[in-house]
Write an enzyme that holds these catalytic residues in place. Structure first.
Site, PDB file in Angstrom:
ATOM      1  N   LYS A  16       0.723  -1.224  -0.056  1.00  0.00           N
ATOM      2  CA  LYS A  16       0.309  -0.209   0.240  1.00  0.00           C
ATOM      3  C   LYS A  16       0.997   1.634  -0.064  1.00  0.00           C
ATOM      4  O   LYS A  16       1.733   1.279   0.440  1.00  0.00           O
ATOM      5  CB  LYS A  16      -0.830  -0.188   1.068  1.00  0.00           C
ATOM      6  CG  LYS A  16      -2.241  -1.532   1.282  1.00  0.00           C
ATOM      7  CD  LYS A  16      -2.747  -1.259   2.596  1.00  0.00           C
ATOM      8  CE  LYS A  16      -3.960  -1.967   2.544  1.00  0.00           C
ATOM      9  NZ  LYS A  16      -4.657  -2.230   3.733  1.00  0.00           N
ATOM     10  N   TYR A  56     -12.531  -2.825  -3.296  1.00  0.00           N
ATOM     11  CA  TYR A  56     -12.726  -3.004  -2.343  1.00  0.00           C
ATOM     12  C   TYR A  56     -13.780  -2.747  -2.032  1.00  0.00           C
ATOM     13  O   TYR A  56     -14.542  -2.314  -0.643  1.00  0.00           O
ATOM     14  CB  TYR A  56     -12.382  -1.870  -0.775  1.00  0.00           C
ATOM     15  CG  TYR A  56     -10.676  -2.062  -0.620  1.00  0.00           C
ATOM     16  CD1 TYR A  56     -10.166  -3.060  -0.226  1.00  0.00           C
ATOM     17  CD2 TYR A  56      -9.410  -0.962  -0.919  1.00  0.00           C
ATOM     18  CE1 TYR A  56      -8.905  -2.918   0.663  1.00  0.00           C
ATOM     19  CE2 TYR A  56      -8.309  -0.841  -0.988  1.00  0.00           C
ATOM     20  CZ  TYR A  56      -8.086  -2.253   0.133  1.00  0.00           C
ATOM     21  OH  TYR A  56      -6.908  -2.365   0.840  1.00  0.00           O
ATOM     22  N   ASN A 123      -0.594  -0.183   6.710  1.00  0.00           N
ATOM     23  CA  ASN A 123      -1.325  -1.492   7.443  1.00  0.00           C
ATOM     24  C   ASN A 123       0.112  -1.963   6.091  1.00  0.00           C
ATOM     25  O   ASN A 123       0.432  -3.099   6.387  1.00  0.00           O
ATOM     26  CB  ASN A 123      -2.137  -2.757   8.504  1.00  0.00           C
ATOM     27  CG  ASN A 123      -3.261  -2.689   7.284  1.00  0.00           C
ATOM     28  OD1 ASN A 123      -2.813  -2.370   6.149  1.00  0.00           O
ATOM     29  ND2 ASN A 123      -4.415  -3.191   7.816  1.00  0.00           N
ATOM     30  N   HIS A 126      -1.708  -5.573   1.550  1.00  0.00           N
ATOM     31  CA  HIS A 126      -3.196  -6.585   1.195  1.00  0.00           C
ATOM     32  C   HIS A 126      -2.804  -7.842   0.917  1.00  0.00           C
ATOM     33  O   HIS A 126      -2.119  -7.899  -0.075  1.00  0.00           O
ATOM     34  CB  HIS A 126      -3.967  -5.753   0.302  1.00  0.00           C
ATOM     35  CG  HIS A 126      -5.029  -6.476   0.216  1.00  0.00           C
ATOM     36  ND1 HIS A 126      -6.310  -6.140   0.350  1.00  0.00           N
ATOM     37  CD2 HIS A 126      -5.253  -7.093  -1.589  1.00  0.00           C
ATOM     38  CE1 HIS A 126      -6.872  -7.429  -0.653  1.00  0.00           C
ATOM     39  NE2 HIS A 126      -6.679  -8.040  -1.046  1.00  0.00           N
ATOM     40  N   GLU A 137      -9.798  -9.971  -7.773  1.00  0.00           N
ATOM     41  CA  GLU A 137      -8.347  -8.824  -7.501  1.00  0.00           C
ATOM     42  C   GLU A 137      -6.810  -8.746  -8.782  1.00  0.00           C
ATOM     43  O   GLU A 137      -6.718  -8.521  -8.992  1.00  0.00           O
ATOM     44  CB  GLU A 137      -8.270  -8.978  -5.436  1.00  0.00           C
ATOM     45  CG  GLU A 137      -8.964  -8.713  -4.902  1.00  0.00           C
ATOM     46  CD  GLU A 137      -8.141  -9.200  -3.835  1.00  0.00           C
ATOM     47  OE1 GLU A 137      -9.500  -9.264  -2.124  1.00  0.00           O
ATOM     48  OE2 GLU A 137      -7.624  -9.456  -2.998  1.00  0.00           O
TER      49      GLU A 137
HETATM   50  P1  IDP Z   1      -7.563  -7.552   5.792  1.00  0.00           P
HETATM   51  O1  IDP Z   1      -6.843  -5.545   4.673  1.00  0.00           O
HETATM   52  O2  IDP Z   1      -6.961  -7.519   6.713  1.00  0.00           O
HETATM   53  O3  IDP Z   1      -7.899  -8.465   4.337  1.00  0.00           O
HETATM   54  P2  IDP Z   1     -10.153  -5.903   5.492  1.00  0.00           P
HETATM   55  O4  IDP Z   1     -11.220  -5.680   6.372  1.00  0.00           O
HETATM   56  O5  IDP Z   1     -10.026  -6.254   4.430  1.00  0.00           O
HETATM   57  O6  IDP Z   1      -8.785  -6.719   6.112  1.00  0.00           O
HETATM   58  O7  IDP Z   1     -10.178  -3.775   5.573  1.00  0.00           O
HETATM   59  C1  IDP Z   1      -9.791  -3.589   4.210  1.00  0.00           C
HETATM   60  C2  IDP Z   1      -9.002  -2.654   5.069  1.00  0.00           C
HETATM   61  O8  IDP Z   1      -9.370  -1.510   5.281  1.00  0.00           O
HETATM   62  C3  IDP Z   1      -7.479  -2.890   5.923  1.00  0.00           C
HETATM   63  O9  IDP Z   1      -6.426  -3.507   5.618  1.00  0.00           O
HETATM   64  C4  IDP Z   1      -7.051  -1.944   6.956  1.00  0.00           C
HETATM   65  O10 IDP Z   1      -6.529  -1.066   6.015  1.00  0.00           O
HETATM   66  C5  IDP Z   1      -8.669  -0.861   6.433  1.00  0.00           C
HETATM   67  N1  IDP Z   1      -8.988  -1.351   7.979  1.00  0.00           N
HETATM   68  C6  IDP Z   1     -10.326  -2.315   7.978  1.00  0.00           C
HETATM   69  N2  IDP Z   1     -10.708  -1.978   9.039  1.00  0.00           N
HETATM   70  C7  IDP Z   1     -10.664  -1.354   9.471  1.00  0.00           C
HETATM   71  C8  IDP Z   1     -11.041  -0.979  10.538  1.00  0.00           C
HETATM   72  O11 IDP Z   1     -11.920  -1.260  11.701  1.00  0.00           O
HETATM   73  N3  IDP Z   1     -10.648   1.061  10.987  1.00  0.00           N
HETATM   74  C9  IDP Z   1     -10.454   2.102  10.105  1.00  0.00           C
HETATM   75  N4  IDP Z   1      -9.384   1.413   9.230  1.00  0.00           N
HETATM   76  C10 IDP Z   1      -9.526  -0.007   8.669  1.00  0.00           C
HETATM   77 MG    MG Z   2      -9.673  -7.777   3.254  1.00  0.00          MG
END
Ligand code: IDP
Ligand code: MG
Length: 145
Positions: A16, A56, A123, A126, A137
């Protein structure tokens, strides 16, 4: 897929914009390669809104959706396809939990990211979460693969 082994999988990995800005592209690639997965495609790009809306789609309407879009548009990303047996689960394990504050030390997110106080969690990576998501994807970022 070139590998005829039926248990082999492929997954989409994104570094990212935070990972690219911080110079962690090589670190992510090294961890994927050291684990033993094969990187079969790789590109750096600036995502556009329509790609990210597709990518997304499951998060549309969530409070972090708009900040997530803005964040993913904030700079270049690196997309890659990684291949190997159980690579989807394996890369999710390498990446660690979504929330970097509690992601296990040893994981990409646990070692290299933390809460920055932003509305969207930054983070670094992805990784696809299922074979269906992976194929969907991969088409977005590698329409010819
Ligand atoms: P993942 O990347 O671990 O699969 P997902 O639930 O698919 O997590 O969420 C996509 C991205 O959205 C996450 O990697 C993070 O950057 C962001 N995200 C997910 N949940 C939250 C939240 O509760 N607060 C803020 N950002 C979030
Ligand atoms: Mg995800």
């Amino acid at each position: 897929m070139t590998n005829a082994n039926s248990s082999a999988q492929r997954t989409l990995i994104l570094v990212k914009p935070d990972g690219v800005r911080r110079g962690l592209v090589g670190e992510v690639i090294a961890r994927v390669e050291r684990k033993g997965y094969k990187i079969s495609a790789l590109r750096m790009l600036s995502a556009d809104k329509s790609m990210l809306e597709t990518h997304y789609a499951e998060h549309k309407g969530k409070p972090f959706y708009e900040p997530l879009m803005e964040f993913m548009l904030s700079g270049p990303i690196v997309a890659m396809i990684a291949e190997g047996e159980r690579v989807i689960e394996g890369f999710r394990s390498l990446a660690g939990a979504t929330d970097p504050t509690v992601a296990a030390p040893g994981s990409i997110r646990g070692d290299l990211a933390r809460d920055q106080g932003t509305r969207v969690v930054q983070n670094i990576v992805h990784g696809s979460d299922s074979p269906e998501s992976a194929e969907r994807e991969i088409k977005i970022f590698f329409p010819n693969n």
